[in-house]
Design a protein around this motif. Structure first.
Motif, PDB file in Angstrom:
ATOM      1  N   ILE A  42       1.906   1.549  10.056  1.00 51.85           N
ATOM      2  CA  ILE A  42       1.345   1.442  11.413  1.00 51.85           C
ATOM      3  C   ILE A  42       2.162   0.483  12.286  1.00 51.85           C
ATOM      4  O   ILE A  42       2.221   0.652  13.496  1.00 51.85           O
ATOM      5  N   ILE A  93      -5.306   7.869  16.929  1.00 51.05           N
ATOM      6  CA  ILE A  93      -4.274   8.920  16.926  1.00 51.05           C
ATOM      7  C   ILE A  93      -4.792  10.103  16.121  1.00 51.05           C
ATOM      8  O   ILE A  93      -5.950  10.112  15.712  1.00 51.05           O
ATOM      9  N   ILE A  94      -3.932  11.088  15.907  1.00 52.89           N
ATOM     10  CA  ILE A  94      -4.315  12.207  15.054  1.00 52.89           C
ATOM     11  C   ILE A  94      -3.251  12.321  13.965  1.00 52.89           C
ATOM     12  O   ILE A  94      -2.160  11.757  14.112  1.00 52.89           O
ATOM     13  N   MET A 132      10.548   5.333  16.195  1.00 50.24           N
ATOM     14  CA  MET A 132      10.631   5.584  14.750  1.00 50.24           C
ATOM     15  C   MET A 132      12.037   6.054  14.386  1.00 50.24           C
ATOM     16  O   MET A 132      12.619   6.877  15.102  1.00 50.24           O
ATOM     17  N   LYS A 147     -15.355  -9.785   1.763  1.00 53.18           N
ATOM     18  CA  LYS A 147     -14.657  -8.530   1.472  1.00 53.18           C
ATOM     19  C   LYS A 147     -15.332  -7.785   0.317  1.00 53.18           C
ATOM     20  O   LYS A 147     -15.487  -6.558   0.373  1.00 53.18           O
ATOM     21  N   PHE A 196      -0.254  14.399  19.149  1.00 48.66           N
ATOM     22  CA  PHE A 196      -0.147  13.087  18.499  1.00 48.66           C
ATOM     23  C   PHE A 196       0.408  12.083  19.515  1.00 48.66           C
ATOM     24  O   PHE A 196      -0.117  10.981  19.681  1.00 48.66           O
ATOM     25  N   LEU A 225      -7.573   5.100  14.196  1.00 44.00           N
ATOM     26  CA  LEU A 225      -6.523   4.312  14.839  1.00 44.00           C
ATOM     27  C   LEU A 225      -6.210   4.876  16.220  1.00 44.00           C
ATOM     28  O   LEU A 225      -5.200   4.546  16.830  1.00 44.00           O
ATOM     29  N   PRO A 240      -7.487   9.371   8.077  1.00 43.81           N
ATOM     30  CA  PRO A 240      -8.258   8.459   8.929  1.00 43.81           C
ATOM     31  C   PRO A 240      -7.580   8.119  10.253  1.00 43.81           C
ATOM     32  O   PRO A 240      -8.013   7.199  10.945  1.00 43.81           O
ATOM     33  N   GLY A 291      -0.089  13.271  12.258  1.00 45.02           N
ATOM     34  CA  GLY A 291       1.100  13.714  13.001  1.00 45.02           C
ATOM     35  C   GLY A 291       2.192  14.221  12.084  1.00 45.02           C
ATOM     36  O   GLY A 291       3.324  14.414  12.510  1.00 45.02           O
ATOM     37  N   ARG A 326      -7.725  -7.784   9.618  1.00 43.00           N
ATOM     38  CA  ARG A 326      -7.062  -8.303   8.426  1.00 43.00           C
ATOM     39  C   ARG A 326      -6.543  -9.722   8.661  1.00 43.00           C
ATOM     40  O   ARG A 326      -6.575 -10.561   7.776  1.00 43.00           O
ATOM     41  N   GLN A 342     -10.278   7.423  -2.393  1.00 52.76           N
ATOM     42  CA  GLN A 342      -9.915   7.425  -0.972  1.00 52.76           C
ATOM     43  C   GLN A 342      -8.862   8.478  -0.671  1.00 52.76           C
ATOM     44  O   GLN A 342      -7.668   8.224  -0.746  1.00 52.76           O
ATOM     45  N   GLY A 349      -3.887   9.452   5.426  1.00 49.26           N
ATOM     46  CA  GLY A 349      -3.006   9.742   6.546  1.00 49.26           C
ATOM     47  C   GLY A 349      -1.732  10.413   6.079  1.00 49.26           C
ATOM     48  O   GLY A 349      -1.756  11.396   5.315  1.00 49.26           O
ATOM     49  N   VAL A 384       0.816  -1.229   0.000  1.00 45.48           N
ATOM     50  CA  VAL A 384       0.000   0.000   0.000  1.00 45.48           C
ATOM     51  C   VAL A 384       0.850   1.279   0.000  1.00 45.48           C
ATOM     52  O   VAL A 384       0.352   2.351   0.254  1.00 45.48           O
ATOM     53  N   GLY A 410      -0.245   5.955   3.960  1.00 44.25           N
ATOM     54  CA  GLY A 410       0.166   6.666   5.169  1.00 44.25           C
ATOM     55  C   GLY A 410       1.323   6.007   5.880  1.00 44.25           C
ATOM     56  O   GLY A 410       2.019   5.141   5.315  1.00 44.25           O
ATOM     57  N   PHE A 454      -7.443  -2.991  13.901  1.00 43.27           N
ATOM     58  CA  PHE A 454      -7.152  -2.869  12.460  1.00 43.27           C
ATOM     59  C   PHE A 454      -6.461  -4.132  11.950  1.00 43.27           C
ATOM     60  O   PHE A 454      -6.865  -4.734  10.966  1.00 43.27           O
TER      61      PHE A 454
HETATM   62  C1  3H9 Z   1      -0.514   7.836   9.744  1.00 43.30           C
HETATM   63  O1  3H9 Z   1      -0.382   8.008   8.568  1.00 43.30           O
HETATM   64  C2  3H9 Z   1       0.103   8.707  10.801  1.00 43.30           C
HETATM   65  C3  3H9 Z   1       0.665  10.009  10.284  1.00 43.30           C
HETATM   66  O2  3H9 Z   1      -0.304  11.027  10.322  1.00 43.30           O
HETATM   67  C4  3H9 Z   1       1.782  10.507  11.151  1.00 43.30           C
HETATM   68  C5  3H9 Z   1       3.028   9.712  11.179  1.00 43.30           C
HETATM   69  C6  3H9 Z   1       4.117  10.354  11.936  1.00 43.30           C
HETATM   70  N1  3H9 Z   1       0.597   0.524   7.582  1.00 43.30           N
HETATM   71  O3  3H9 Z   1      -6.708  -3.234   4.203  1.00 43.30           O
HETATM   72  P1  3H9 Z   1      -6.054  -4.123   3.202  1.00 43.30           P
HETATM   73  C7  3H9 Z   1      -1.553  -3.470   5.155  1.00 43.30           C
HETATM   74  S1  3H9 Z   1      -1.390   6.517  10.354  1.00 43.30           S
HETATM   75  C8  3H9 Z   1       0.957  -0.760   7.542  1.00 43.30           C
HETATM   76  O4  3H9 Z   1      -6.341  -5.573   3.250  1.00 43.30           O
HETATM   77  P2  3H9 Z   1      -7.485  -2.812   1.061  1.00 43.30           P
HETATM   78  C9  3H9 Z   1      -2.668  -4.320   5.742  1.00 43.30           C
HETATM   79  O5  3H9 Z   1      -2.394  -4.668   7.070  1.00 43.30           O
HETATM   80  C10 3H9 Z   1      -1.931   5.638   8.922  1.00 43.30           C
HETATM   81  N2  3H9 Z   1       0.281  -1.720   6.874  1.00 43.30           N
HETATM   82  O6  3H9 Z   1      -6.265  -3.597   1.693  1.00 43.30           O
HETATM   83  C11 3H9 Z   1      -2.671  -5.495   4.799  1.00 43.30           C
HETATM   84  O7  3H9 Z   1      -1.608  -6.345   5.176  1.00 43.30           O
HETATM   85  P3  3H9 Z   1      -1.758  -7.953   5.061  1.00 43.30           P
HETATM   86  C12 3H9 Z   1      -3.093   6.288   8.293  1.00 43.30           C
HETATM   87  C13 3H9 Z   1      -0.808  -1.338   6.219  1.00 43.30           C
HETATM   88  O8  3H9 Z   1      -7.145  -2.611  -0.349  1.00 43.30           O
HETATM   89  C14 3H9 Z   1      -2.340  -4.858   3.453  1.00 43.30           C
HETATM   90  O9  3H9 Z   1      -1.693  -3.627   3.764  1.00 43.30           O
HETATM   91  N3  3H9 Z   1      -3.592   5.419   7.251  1.00 43.30           N
HETATM   92  C15 3H9 Z   1      -1.256  -0.011   6.218  1.00 43.30           C
HETATM   93  O10 3H9 Z   1      -8.757  -3.463   1.444  1.00 43.30           O
HETATM   94  C16 3H9 Z   1      -3.534  -4.588   2.581  1.00 43.30           C
HETATM   95  O11 3H9 Z   1      -4.496  -3.860   3.369  1.00 43.30           O
HETATM   96  C17 3H9 Z   1      -4.594   4.557   7.482  1.00 43.30           C
HETATM   97  O12 3H9 Z   1      -5.180   4.505   8.530  1.00 43.30           O
HETATM   98  C18 3H9 Z   1      -0.491   0.943   6.925  1.00 43.30           C
HETATM   99  N4  3H9 Z   1      -0.825   2.248   6.956  1.00 43.30           N
HETATM  100  O13 3H9 Z   1      -7.523  -1.408   1.819  1.00 43.30           O
HETATM  101  C19 3H9 Z   1      -4.963   3.652   6.331  1.00 43.30           C
HETATM  102  N5  3H9 Z   1      -2.394   0.064   5.490  1.00 43.30           N
HETATM  103  O14 3H9 Z   1      -1.965  -8.189   3.608  1.00 43.30           O
HETATM  104  C20 3H9 Z   1      -5.055   2.228   6.808  1.00 43.30           C
HETATM  105  C21 3H9 Z   1      -2.637  -1.189   5.043  1.00 43.30           C
HETATM  106  O15 3H9 Z   1      -0.472  -8.435   5.612  1.00 43.30           O
HETATM  107  N6  3H9 Z   1      -5.292   1.314   5.720  1.00 43.30           N
HETATM  108  N7  3H9 Z   1      -1.677  -2.035   5.477  1.00 43.30           N
HETATM  109  O16 3H9 Z   1      -2.941  -8.297   5.894  1.00 43.30           O
HETATM  110  C22 3H9 Z   1      -6.529   1.151   5.156  1.00 43.30           C
HETATM  111  O17 3H9 Z   1      -7.494   1.793   5.501  1.00 43.30           O
HETATM  112  C23 3H9 Z   1      -6.644   0.099   4.089  1.00 43.30           C
HETATM  113  O18 3H9 Z   1      -5.591  -0.810   4.234  1.00 43.30           O
HETATM  114  C24 3H9 Z   1      -6.595   0.671   2.658  1.00 43.30           C
HETATM  115  C25 3H9 Z   1      -6.497  -0.497   1.623  1.00 43.30           C
HETATM  116  C26 3H9 Z   1      -7.865   1.485   2.383  1.00 43.30           C
HETATM  117  C27 3H9 Z   1      -5.378   1.546   2.467  1.00 43.30           C
END
Ligand code: 3H9
Length: 698
Positions: free
Chosen positions: A64, A130-131, A71, A461, A255, A128, A124, A133, A275, A120, A100, A22, A61, A271
């Motif tokens: 996670i 958090i806010i 980090m 799904k 954050f 999770l 979001p 960051g 999965r 998308q 994110g 992703v 993003g 989350f």
């Molecule tokens: C952030 O960004 C914080 C910042 O503001 C500040 C930082 C300092 N990380 O859901 P799927 C994996 S917080 C790691 O089945 P889809 C997921 O576990 C982040 N892994 O696919 C899965 O792994 P596995 C803000 C991630 O097409 C695989 O990818 N972002 C992440 O149905 C496929 O995922 C979010 O909250 C991640 N960020 O949906 C978005 N995202 O195959 C969170 C996904 O091993 N993600 N994975 O099980 C989602 O909402 C959905 O995954 C998304 C795709 C819509 C992207």
């Protein structure tokens, strides 16, 4: 493998993120971006930069999984600040999902162009716990205005490219190739001073004076718990008060505050648990699935029509079969009404509602199910009837079709055994209303084939549900745990906790609805019929006395205007002294001494009964893993995601040893219903957790 790829087209450098699945902004990708931007900025031959992603993703993003540890540098906020500070124009070519940190990265670019089909775009993080960051709470308000940003950040909602251009989040939508459009856009900016959102000043006069107070007052029962929403509002407010650098520093502090809360850990666990549930041991993730293009549903009652709607909403053509014209018409009307209500509320367009309804074929002939790739039976919950239906289906359905039963209690092995193809039979237990509730309990019978399980999981799904595997037993996973929970609730009423106290304690703790209010909503007559069929004895018979009497008083719950509570015309719940008197007199008749039960005890006893039953279910192999029990509770039973689930509560809040001691203590007072699960005893002795239990070595 390189996670960042750079290409040169004349004076333009195209930086492409390529970190499957992703494009999460993990350490390697941040390093790659730092290097690529550093080189592009240092190269005198480069006049502008285009940043894009791969496949369906710009970037989902931050990674996670990195939140658990420290980090590593470069940190995302600093990387984004550097990109924004650069003197060469940077255009984000948003090819797909940007969420994110991914959207924050795009906001750090000077301009944004998105592909037409991008759906998308959002921040979001709140989901999770958090806010944002990496500057999101500071730059988004500067891009789209305070009110829109506040709404997006506190809800985590996604918007599509069309809406994004209307709000000012992106500069334009690319009809064709987004990178080519971004390159053309970048060329026009060469030689000009880049536009930096972070430098924009927010016009305070345009902000309603009470905006933030109102937002704080509305947090109430927020799905992300009590901390992150408050932090998000504080951070957005900072954007109206101080310049970017200071705002970013405040955002960082908030954050960290949100990230350190148990609610953030619980939501992040949820989350990944969701999965993980799709992962079936022994079945490769790329296993060949059966082709499912058409769906047949048998039964047009509440469940059948709800299931039909779920599939129509998922884009499937559906044939729905009933035995009488009247029942069929009623079901079809219900489907039509729901679709048009959804259109009226703006959830779908009128033409989507019409398209979906056009895909429905009502029929009085079971033979019309012969072409369906998947047939789901949703007839009355009765074994003889289900067997008759499956014998007929066995003759009608085409070879390779999946035959599913929506039973919530009956033995799927017994149902499968009446067919010549038990390998094709599976349980698909939907939760009412089936078009809304996210949970789909997929019951694997003894002979269910691997590809049938994998296909059912994939179907979940495709229709926006969370599929979770369960084995065959009374109540499977969800309702078996619910039975233990309901049993303790009845015990507590007889001991002196009134319905308002039980529901009040659990709702204050975070449950969407207390268990007795839920019973009133679902209808008390259903449970009554099951209890009468089962001819209960002993303690179970004692606990049935109050609910049985309530039904015998003609109070079947909300639908009759009364159950455990009374309901007014708007279905507002009203405490009823008559029921409290009934409870007291039944307790007296059973010689149970009543006392005041504190809210903490109510919550603890409910949680421990749920977790103890969940542990038994895991040790028997009915659930694959403890987290699957939690996923069921979070998606089908109104358990607050920010509390992680009953099993997570034991691992992370109550503690395994403490839970074992408490369960043993309750067993000493109350006897057999509190018999401790041997898994909890073993884990307590080993200082282990449910999370550490290996799926194969149960
Ligand atoms: C952030 O960004 C914080 C910042 O503001 C500040 C930082 C300092 N990380 O859901 P799927 C994996 S917080 C790691 O089945 P889809 C997921 O576990 C982040 N892994 O696919 C899965 O792994 P596995 C803000 C991630 O097409 C695989 O990818 N972002 C992440 O149905 C496929 O995922 C979010 O909250 C991640 N960020 O949906 C978005 N995202 O195959 C969170 C996904 O091993 N993600 N994975 O099980 C989602 O909402 C959905 O995954 C998304 C795709 C819509 C992207």
């Amino acid at each position: 493998m390189a996670v960042v790829d750079t290409q040169r087209q004349g004076e333009i450098v195209i930086i492409r993120m390529d970190n499957p699945p992703v494009n999460a902004l993990g350490h390697a990708l941040r390093l790659g971006l730092e290097k690529a931007f550093g080189e592009a900025n240092a190269d005198a031959g480069v006049a502008a930069i285009v940043l894009t992603g791969t496949g369906r993703f710009f970037s989902a993003g931050a990674d996670i999984t990195e939140f658990k540890g420290e980090m590593k540098e470069p940190h995302l906020p600093q990387l984004i600040d550097k990109i924004e500070a650069g003197s060469k124009p940077v255009v984000a070519a948003i090819n797909g999902t940007a969420l994110g940190g991914g959207l924050e990265l795009a906001l750090g670019c000077h301009y944004r162009v998105a592909a037409k089909d991008v759906r998308q775009l959002g921040l979001p993080e709140i989901k999770l716990g958090i806010i944002p960051g990496a500057g999101g709470t500071q730059r988004l308000p500067r891009a789209v205005g305070i009110e829109q940003a506040l709404q997006m950040i506190t809800s985590g909602v996604f918007i599509d490219a069309k809406k994004a251009v209307a709000t000012g989040l992106i500069d334009s939508v690319a009809d064709g190739d987004v990178v080519a459009t971004a390159i053309a856009f970048a060329k026009q900016q060469i030689g000009k001073e880049p536009r930096r959102i972070g430098e924009k000043r927010i016009d305070k006069a345009s902000i309603p004076a009470d905006l933030f107070d109102k937002a704080r007052a509305s947090i109430g029962r927020h799905p992300s718990g009590p901390i992150a929403p408050k932090c998000a509002i504080d951070a957005v407010e900072a954007a109206t008060q101080v310049p970017l650098a200071e705002g970013n520093a405040r955002e960082r502090k908030l954050f960290r505050e949100a990230a350190a809360s148990p609610y953030a850990r619980a939501l992040q666990y949820a989350f990944f648990a969701e999965r993980q549930a799709a992962n079936l041991p022994g079945i490769a993730p790329d296993a060949k699935l059966r082709d499912i293009n058409t769906v047949g549903i048998l039964g047009a009652g509440t469940m059948g029509t709800g299931i039909a709607l779920a599939f129509l909403n998922g884009g499937f053509p559906v044939t729905i079969v009933e035995t009488t014209q009247e029942a069929l018409d009623r079901g079809v009307d219900r489907i039509k009404d729901t679709l048009s209500a959804n259109a009226k509320r703006g959830r779908i367009t009128e033409s989507q509602a019409a398209d979906r309804f056009a895909k429905l074929t009502p029929s009085l002939q079971m033979d019309d199910l012969e072409k369906s790739d998947l047939v789901i039976e949703a007839v009355f919950e009765n074994m003889a009837l289900k067997k008759e239906v499956f014998q007929k289906l066995d003759k009608i359905a085409k070879r390779g079709a999946i035959l599913a039963t929506n039973t919530s209690t009956l033995d799927v092995d017994e149902i499968a055994a009446v067919t010549k193809r038990p390998q094709d039979v599976v349980g698909m237990h939907f939760f009412s209303p089936a078009n809304i509730m996210r949970l789909l309990e997929i019951v694997r019978a003894e002979k269910t084939a691997n590809d049938v399980m994998a296909t059912a999981m994939g179907i979940a799904k495709r229709i926006g549900k969370v599929g979770v595997q369960a084995g065959v037993c009374d109540g499977f996973v969800g309702n078996r745990m619910l039975a233990a929970y309901g049993n303790e609730v009845q015990a507590m009423t007889l001991e002196g906790a009134m319905p308002r106290e039980i529901d009040g304690a659990l709702e204050a703790w975070g449950m969407a609805m207390g268990p007795l209010a839920v019973s009133d909503l679902a209808g008390l007559d259903v449970g009554y019929r099951i209890r009468k069929e089962r001819k209960l004895t002993g303690e179970a018979a004692q606990f049935a006395r109050v609910p049985d009497k309530i039904v015998e008083m003609g109070r079947h719950g909300q639908k009759t205007g009364a159950g455990y509570y009374k309901y007014d015309a708007s279905r507002k719940r009203i405490n009823d002294p008559e029921i409290e008197a009934l409870i007291r007199s039944e307790a007296q008749a059973l010689q149970i001494k009543q006392r005041h039960i504190p809210a903490e005890e109510i919550v603890e006893r409910c949680l421990l009964r749920l977790a103890n039953e969940g542990a038994k279910i895991v040790e028997e192999g009915i659930a694959l893993r403890a987290s699957d029990c939690d996923v069921m509770y979070l998606n089908g039973y109104g358990f607050p995601a920010w509390r992680g689930g009953p099993m997570w509560q034991v691992d992370n809040v109550i503690g395994m040893r403490n839970a074992a001691e408490k369960i043993k203590g309750y067993a000493a007072t109350y006897g057999a219903r509190w018999k401790i699960a041997s898994l909890i005893e073993r884990l307590a002795a080993e200082n282990g957790t449910f999370a550490g239990v290996d799926v194969k070595k149960k």
